[in-house]
Enzyme design. Structure first.
Site, short mmCIF file in Angstrom:
data_model
loop_
_atom_site.label_atom_id
_atom_site.label_comp_id
_atom_site.label_asym_id
_atom_site.label_seq_id
_atom_site.Cartn_x
_atom_site.Cartn_y
_atom_site.Cartn_z
NE ARG A 15 46.07 48.25 43.40
CZ ARG A 15 44.95 47.76 43.91
NH1 ARG A 15 44.09 48.55 44.50
NH2 ARG A 15 44.70 46.47 43.85
CB VAL A 64 37.11 45.97 33.00
CG1 VAL A 64 38.00 47.20 32.93
CG2 VAL A 64 37.62 44.96 34.02
CG ASN A 91 47.36 46.41 34.37
OD1 ASN A 91 48.30 45.65 34.58
ND2 ASN A 91 46.81 47.16 35.35
CB SER A 142 49.79 35.58 35.11
OG SER A 142 50.54 35.12 36.21
CE1 TYR A 156 45.61 36.88 38.41
CE2 TYR A 156 47.35 35.23 38.65
CZ TYR A 156 46.95 36.52 38.32
OH TYR A 156 47.88 37.43 37.89
CB ILE A 189 55.68 41.99 39.25
CG1 ILE A 189 55.83 41.23 37.92
CG2 ILE A 189 56.08 43.46 39.11
CD1 ILE A 189 57.24 41.14 37.36
P1 NAI Z 1 46.99 45.40 41.46
O1 NAI Z 1 45.99 44.66 42.27
O2 NAI Z 1 47.67 46.56 42.09
O3 NAI Z 1 46.37 45.89 40.09
C1 NAI Z 1 45.17 45.45 39.57
C2 NAI Z 1 44.41 46.65 39.06
O4 NAI Z 1 43.19 46.20 38.46
C3 NAI Z 1 44.03 47.60 40.22
O5 NAI Z 1 44.27 48.94 39.84
C4 NAI Z 1 42.54 47.34 40.37
O6 NAI Z 1 41.82 48.45 40.88
C5 NAI Z 1 42.14 47.03 38.94
N1 NAI Z 1 40.85 46.35 38.88
C6 NAI Z 1 40.43 45.28 39.60
N2 NAI Z 1 39.15 44.99 39.30
C7 NAI Z 1 38.78 45.90 38.35
C8 NAI Z 1 37.57 46.12 37.63
N3 NAI Z 1 36.49 45.35 37.83
N4 NAI Z 1 37.52 47.14 36.74
C9 NAI Z 1 38.60 47.94 36.54
N5 NAI Z 1 39.77 47.76 37.20
C10 NAI Z 1 39.85 46.76 38.09
O7 NAI Z 1 48.06 44.32 41.04
P2 NAI Z 1 49.22 44.34 39.92
O8 NAI Z 1 50.24 43.41 40.43
O9 NAI Z 1 49.60 45.70 39.53
O10 NAI Z 1 48.46 43.62 38.72
C11 NAI Z 1 48.28 44.19 37.44
C12 NAI Z 1 48.06 43.07 36.45
O11 NAI Z 1 49.24 42.26 36.41
C13 NAI Z 1 46.90 42.13 36.80
O12 NAI Z 1 46.23 41.74 35.62
C14 NAI Z 1 47.63 40.94 37.41
O13 NAI Z 1 46.87 39.76 37.30
C15 NAI Z 1 48.88 40.90 36.56
N6 NAI Z 1 50.01 40.16 37.10
C16 NAI Z 1 50.63 40.56 38.25
C17 NAI Z 1 51.72 39.84 38.72
C18 NAI Z 1 52.45 40.23 39.96
O14 NAI Z 1 53.36 39.48 40.35
N7 NAI Z 1 52.17 41.33 40.61
C19 NAI Z 1 52.21 38.64 38.02
C20 NAI Z 1 51.49 38.34 36.82
C21 NAI Z 1 50.44 39.07 36.37
#
Ligand code: NAI
Length: 250
Positions: A15, A64, A91, A142, A156, A189
């Site tokens: 997602r 993970v 990711n 990030s 975080y 984002i």
């Molecule tokens: P999100 O919460 O939709 O995505 C995180 C993903 O990681 C989800 O699909 C979740 O199921 C997965 N996840 C969580 N724990 C897990 C585990 N133990 N094993 C496998 N998968 C796991 O949020 P988003 O925004 O898409 O974040 C993606 C990446 O981008 C993350 O690393 C987040 O820290 C980073 N990020 C996001 C920002 C934003 O503004 N949205 C800004 C900077 C970094």
């Protein structure tokens, strides 16, 4: 089709940013392993989207933070797409909650550090034997890893800072093998991440103070990652690349 013939793994690829990355890499011709943990329905939708554009992808469930799951992720990746991995995108990540210093306990520390940092370390380690000359690892760090993050995000932000330092160190270790490793540092984002954890007024304020006057989109992060995955960035390694609309410069 910059990634034709390549195999990619995207952790947390079901997602939001992960989905955008999975779709983008498939669109560029890579065969994609979409790893998911608790987003099975989202993952199905991601696979459908990839199928619709004529791409090739499979879903593999794995936490993970668990070594047994990581090992299975490697085994199933090999079974599906062979012994060579060309692109690994770490990711999977999360803020999980905003907590002040007094609210932090050991379980919360373990959760945040394990998903964001430990996962990146051990997923990369597990795939090492499949990565070779010309491979590219991309970690999703990030802006928080640079500026300390917003309220209640100390762990975080620290975990992402650790990812950025890891990226630099492993660039030195892996460079002689022809393996590149870079990180991206997104600013705000528009994803579920901020829907869940950031107040609307804060989001508007950040967007208003951003030179480009808006939040970023998941697809824009995915475009940068596709570039770092491709041979177009062949002399780049050890970089933590900002993508934040000009909100901060490093
Ligand atoms: P999100 O919460 O939709 O995505 C995180 C993903 O990681 C989800 O699909 C979740 O199921 C997965 N996840 C969580 N724990 C897990 C585990 N133990 N094993 C496998 N998968 C796991 O949020 P988003 O925004 O898409 O974040 C993606 C990446 O981008 C993350 O690393 C987040 O820290 C980073 N990020 C996001 C920002 C934003 O503004 N949205 C800004 C900077 C970094």
């Amino acid at each position: 089709m910059r990634l034709k013939g390549k195999v990619a793994v995207v952790t947390g690829g079901a997602r939001d940013i992960g989905r955008a990355i999975s779709i983008k890499l498939a669109q560029e011709g890579a065969k994609v392993v979409v790893n998911y943990f608790n987003s099975e329905q989202d993952c199905k939708e991601t696979l459908s989207a990839i199928k619709e554009i004529g791409g090739e992808a499979i879903a593999i469930k794995a936490d993970v933070t668990k070594q047994e799951d990581i090992d299975q992720l490697v085994v199933k990746t090999k079974e599906a797409f062979g012994d060579n991995l060309h692109i690994l995108v770490n990711n999977a990540g999360g803020l999980f909650a905003r907590k002040t210093i007094g609210e932090i306990d050991e379980a919360f520390y373990d959760l945040v550090m394990n998903v964001n940092f430990k996962g990146t370390v051990f997923v990369t380690k597990a795939f090492m034997s499949m990565l070779g000359n010309g491979s590219s690892v991309i970690n999703v760090a990030s802006q928080a890893g640079r500026d300390g993050g917003g309220p209640g995000s100390a762990l975080y932000a620290s975990s992402k800072g650790a990812v950025m330092t890891l990226t630099r160190n492993w660039a030195k270790e892996l460079g002689p093998k022809g393996i590149r490793i870079n990180a991206v540092c997104p600013g705000m984002i528009a994803t579920k991440f901020h829907d869940d954890f950031t107040k609307d007024e804060v989001r508007k304020n950040v967007a208003g103070n951003t030179p480009l006057r808006r939040e970023g989109g998941a697809g824009e992060v995915a475009d940068l990652i596709a570039y770092l995955a491709s041979d177009e960035s062949s002399f780049m390694t050890g970089n933590n690349v900002d993508i934040n609309g000009g909100l901060a410069f490093s």
